[in-house]
Design an enzyme around this catalytic site. Structure first.
Site, short mmCIF file in Angstrom:
data_model
loop_
_atom_site.label_atom_id
_atom_site.label_comp_id
_atom_site.label_asym_id
_atom_site.label_seq_id
_atom_site.Cartn_x
_atom_site.Cartn_y
_atom_site.Cartn_z
CG ASN A 205 1.92 4.34 11.45
OD1 ASN A 205 2.91 4.29 12.20
ND2 ASN A 205 1.19 3.26 11.17
CD GLU A 208 4.16 2.01 9.79
OE1 GLU A 208 3.53 0.98 9.52
OE2 GLU A 208 4.11 3.05 9.08
CG ASP A 268 -3.52 0.80 2.17
OD1 ASP A 268 -2.28 0.83 2.35
OD2 ASP A 268 -4.24 -0.15 2.52
#
Length: 284
Positions: A205, A208, A268
């Site tokens: 993301n 990160e 996910d």
């Protein structure tokens, strides 16, 4: 691609076999109603009305793959505790293959309990251990992966920094994937970024991506990560959509506005869909 071509690809998800390796956890929800404040402390009293359990972490990627019609092979560890048993039940109920999941006596299953009232999350309680798996467990996981990898179309590495991805195990999995020409998609945490060099695609993301690249701009972070990790990079940005960096090209994908009830596990879902798309031969 035409709409018909896309539908054809989606209808082909049922023949896809995806190996999902990573940190497995259980999401536990207690839903209820608040009618008064506790006399013991200035906090709401929640009257529990419903309790649900959902596969989380790598298990949630596998659950999304199964929900989209693919076959997911889950690889990781759980504890020999009540939450570990509940997690295995939830995954098996969803048609996920769990032969690659090892139950360990000395490990507590990663378990996240959320208490929700009137649609609002009030508190989250985490139970987890984050130390690396033992060399013995590493060998067991690798033994299963070696036995199953030829059957898989794509390998998904789902890292939540809970201990499954040691440097040695990660490098060996990527090397095996290259040997058998299996695409590797990785959702990684910054603390382990260097382990995943050479994957076909990494999917951080934006938080990160900024941490790993050292820059706080998506357009700059993508190329930096491409160079550092020798991989395509897909950066997810919530309401702003996603940006794919592939070679010298940058592809931006807008998000469509929607009322969101729960953002848990959205990354996910992205990972699962990419795995299935790649498995049926779609471009990144």
């Amino acid at each position: 691609m035409t709409a018909i071509g896309l539908l054809k690809a989606i209808n082909s998800f049922s023949r896809c076999r995806i190996g999902v390796i990573g940190d497995i956890m259980l999401d536990h929800y207690i839903h209820g109603a608040v009618s008064r404040i506790s006399p013991e402390a200035p906090i709401p009293i929640v009257r529990a009305e419903e309790e649900t359990f959902i596969p989380g972490g790598a298990a949630n990627v596998a659950a999304n793959i199964a929900a989209l019609g693919g076959k997911a092979f889950l690889v990781g560890v759980v504890g020999q505790d009540s939450m570990g048993k509940q997690l295995l039940k939830e995954t098996k109920d969803r048609g996920i293959v769990t032969q690659g999941v090892i139950s360990l006596r000395n490990v507590s299953t990663t378990h996240k309990m959320r208490i929700v009232a009137q649609g609002q999350q009030l508190v989250r309680v985490d139970r987890e251990q984050t130390h690396p798996i033992s060399v013995h467990t590493e060998k067991e996981l690798l033994h299963y992966i070696v036995s199953a990898i030829k059957k898989w179309d794509v390998i998904m590495l789902s890292d939540y920094a809970k201990g499954v991805f040691t440097q040695q195990l990660t490098k060996k999995i990527i090397a095996l994937a290259k040997k058998y020409h299996k695409p590797v998609i990785a959702d990684i945490k910054p603390v382990h970024a260097s382990y995943f060099k050479g994957c076909d695609l990494i999917k951080p993301n934006h938080h990160e991506a900024f941490t790993m690249s050292g820059v706080e701009d998506t357009a700059e972070a993508g190329p930096v990560l491409q160079k550092i990790l020798a991989s395509r990079v897909l950066i997810t940005e919530g309401a702003k959509g996603m940006t794919l960096f592939e070679g010298s090209k940058k592809h931006e994908f807008a998000a469509h506005a929607a009322e969101v009830a729960d953002i848990v596990g959205t990354g996910d879902t992205v990972a699962a869909t990419i795995c299935l798309g790649v498995a049926v031969g779609l471009s990144y």
